[in-house]
Design a protein around this motif. Sequence first.
Motif, PDB file in Angstrom:
ATOM      1  N   TYR A  35       0.777  -1.260  -0.042  1.00  0.00           N
ATOM      2  CA  TYR A  35      -0.120   0.065   0.060  1.00  0.00           C
ATOM      3  C   TYR A  35       0.829   1.181  -0.157  1.00  0.00           C
ATOM      4  O   TYR A  35       1.737   1.071   0.814  1.00  0.00           O
ATOM      5  CB  TYR A  35      -0.705  -0.128   1.265  1.00  0.00           C
ATOM      6  CG  TYR A  35      -1.719   1.094   1.380  1.00  0.00           C
ATOM      7  CD1 TYR A  35      -2.567   1.701   0.427  1.00  0.00           C
ATOM      8  CD2 TYR A  35      -2.012   1.543   2.738  1.00  0.00           C
ATOM      9  CE1 TYR A  35      -3.489   2.596   0.676  1.00  0.00           C
ATOM     10  CE2 TYR A  35      -2.890   2.654   3.127  1.00  0.00           C
ATOM     11  CZ  TYR A  35      -3.712   3.273   2.049  1.00  0.00           C
ATOM     12  OH  TYR A  35      -4.573   4.254   2.382  1.00  0.00           O
ATOM     13  N   GLY A  36       0.527   2.267  -0.733  1.00  0.00           N
ATOM     14  CA  GLY A  36       1.442   3.080  -1.044  1.00  0.00           C
ATOM     15  C   GLY A  36       1.854   4.146   0.370  1.00  0.00           C
ATOM     16  O   GLY A  36       3.167   4.372   0.426  1.00  0.00           O
ATOM     17  N   SER A  53       0.163  -0.044  -4.581  1.00  0.00           N
ATOM     18  CA  SER A  53      -1.293  -0.427  -4.746  1.00  0.00           C
ATOM     19  C   SER A  53      -2.226  -0.003  -3.687  1.00  0.00           C
ATOM     20  O   SER A  53      -2.024   0.082  -2.589  1.00  0.00           O
ATOM     21  CB  SER A  53      -1.548  -2.039  -5.242  1.00  0.00           C
ATOM     22  OG  SER A  53      -0.800  -2.791  -4.264  1.00  0.00           O
ATOM     23  N   ASP A  54      -3.614   0.060  -4.147  1.00  0.00           N
ATOM     24  CA  ASP A  54      -4.654   0.430  -3.207  1.00  0.00           C
ATOM     25  C   ASP A  54      -4.732  -0.705  -2.137  1.00  0.00           C
ATOM     26  O   ASP A  54      -4.456  -1.706  -2.449  1.00  0.00           O
ATOM     27  CB  ASP A  54      -5.917   0.445  -4.006  1.00  0.00           C
ATOM     28  CG  ASP A  54      -6.993   1.291  -2.998  1.00  0.00           C
ATOM     29  OD1 ASP A  54      -7.961   0.075  -2.733  1.00  0.00           O
ATOM     30  OD2 ASP A  54      -7.010   2.380  -2.778  1.00  0.00           O
ATOM     31  N   ASN A  55      -5.153  -0.063  -1.077  1.00  0.00           N
ATOM     32  CA  ASN A  55      -5.416  -1.174   0.189  1.00  0.00           C
ATOM     33  C   ASN A  55      -6.371  -1.995   0.168  1.00  0.00           C
ATOM     34  O   ASN A  55      -6.278  -2.950   1.031  1.00  0.00           O
ATOM     35  CB  ASN A  55      -5.467  -0.201   1.478  1.00  0.00           C
ATOM     36  CG  ASN A  55      -4.861  -0.707   2.813  1.00  0.00           C
ATOM     37  OD1 ASN A  55      -4.175  -1.437   2.703  1.00  0.00           O
ATOM     38  ND2 ASN A  55      -5.525  -0.419   4.030  1.00  0.00           N
ATOM     39  N   ARG A  56      -7.056  -1.991  -0.903  1.00  0.00           N
ATOM     40  CA  ARG A  56      -8.186  -3.122  -0.997  1.00  0.00           C
ATOM     41  C   ARG A  56      -7.702  -4.201  -2.090  1.00  0.00           C
ATOM     42  O   ARG A  56      -8.571  -4.890  -2.559  1.00  0.00           O
ATOM     43  CB  ARG A  56      -9.391  -2.654  -1.458  1.00  0.00           C
ATOM     44  CG  ARG A  56     -10.270  -1.763  -0.347  1.00  0.00           C
ATOM     45  CD  ARG A  56     -11.540  -1.468  -0.639  1.00  0.00           C
ATOM     46  NE  ARG A  56     -12.205  -0.824   0.354  1.00  0.00           N
ATOM     47  CZ  ARG A  56     -13.517  -0.708   0.605  1.00  0.00           C
ATOM     48  NH1 ARG A  56     -14.285  -0.934  -0.271  1.00  0.00           N
ATOM     49  NH2 ARG A  56     -14.153  -0.097   1.584  1.00  0.00           N
ATOM     50  N   GLU A  57      -6.473  -4.243  -2.339  1.00  0.00           N
ATOM     51  CA  GLU A  57      -6.027  -5.217  -3.557  1.00  0.00           C
ATOM     52  C   GLU A  57      -4.902  -5.926  -2.962  1.00  0.00           C
ATOM     53  O   GLU A  57      -4.004  -6.356  -3.688  1.00  0.00           O
ATOM     54  CB  GLU A  57      -5.331  -4.245  -4.744  1.00  0.00           C
ATOM     55  CG  GLU A  57      -6.506  -3.322  -5.406  1.00  0.00           C
ATOM     56  CD  GLU A  57      -5.721  -2.374  -6.638  1.00  0.00           C
ATOM     57  OE1 GLU A  57      -4.642  -2.714  -6.801  1.00  0.00           O
ATOM     58  OE2 GLU A  57      -6.449  -1.516  -6.923  1.00  0.00           O
ATOM     59  N   ARG A  61      -2.175  -8.068  -5.103  1.00  0.00           N
ATOM     60  CA  ARG A  61      -0.508  -7.568  -4.836  1.00  0.00           C
ATOM     61  C   ARG A  61       0.082  -8.770  -4.267  1.00  0.00           C
ATOM     62  O   ARG A  61       1.306  -8.958  -4.793  1.00  0.00           O
ATOM     63  CB  ARG A  61      -0.778  -6.924  -3.777  1.00  0.00           C
ATOM     64  CG  ARG A  61       0.606  -6.215  -3.044  1.00  0.00           C
ATOM     65  CD  ARG A  61       0.380  -5.473  -1.839  1.00  0.00           C
ATOM     66  NE  ARG A  61      -0.244  -4.402  -1.899  1.00  0.00           N
ATOM     67  CZ  ARG A  61      -1.138  -3.879  -0.910  1.00  0.00           C
ATOM     68  NH1 ARG A  61      -1.446  -4.496   0.148  1.00  0.00           N
ATOM     69  NH2 ARG A  61      -2.129  -2.967  -1.311  1.00  0.00           N
TER      70      ARG A  61
END
Length: 253
Positions: A35-36, A53-57, A61
């Motif tokens: 997460y970024g 990547s986004d926290n919901r991925e 990932r």
Amino acid sequence: MSGKLAVIGTGPGNPDQTTPEAAAAIAAASVFFGYGPYLDRLSLRPDQRRVASDNREELARAREALATAAGGEHVCVVSGGDPGVFAMAAAICEAIEAGPPAWRALDLSIVPGVTAMLAVAARAGAPLGHDFCAISLSDNLKPWPLIEARLRAVAGAGLVIALYNPISKARPWQLGTAFAILREVLPWNTPVIFGRAAGRPDEAIAVASLAEADAGRADMATCVIIGSPETRLIERPGLAPLVYSPRSAGSVS
């Protein structure tokens, strides 16, 4: 070239709370997935590459990180806190279980870290001094009725409860509902600790009774710890109170 994959946690956010083992894994890796905002905590060298990547991925990932490691890279998957507590270690294991045989043969290490409830507890005293549990209030991966059932069960069993993911823009009501459920079971003077960004410059630690606990004090950077009926508060003149759970417990009524 044989690939490797390390799954690490950076701790609650203070660099001093990143373990030496995690720091060594960071220094050894060439590609970082995460997460970024968690990747932003790292000071990477020019030869180290990041893939945010986004926290919901999480599962996507994990698959990309495993595929990259299987291709021969030295990969580091980054979580905040501890990677095994509501974080990327479980997603990596899930992906390995459903993935190709090559992923099972990878050199995999999961490096423990300091999770948020430990940092918050240390700031407040010793609320985890006796039996406790951790529950995520996010219903993205489990139904809300199950969360309600677990809250009632652990409160009735006399466990201290650490709540992760207590509130978000998409879930503004769940923490307030959780408090209402706990008020049905626990004494209303039970201490509640709101620990936001423990160890970081914007840290905010507050203690309230369950009767007065306001869900509006929390956000996604907050870990909320609710005491058991035996958790105590020690007032200290001019200082923040100490919250602790005695090492011994009484019989079940």
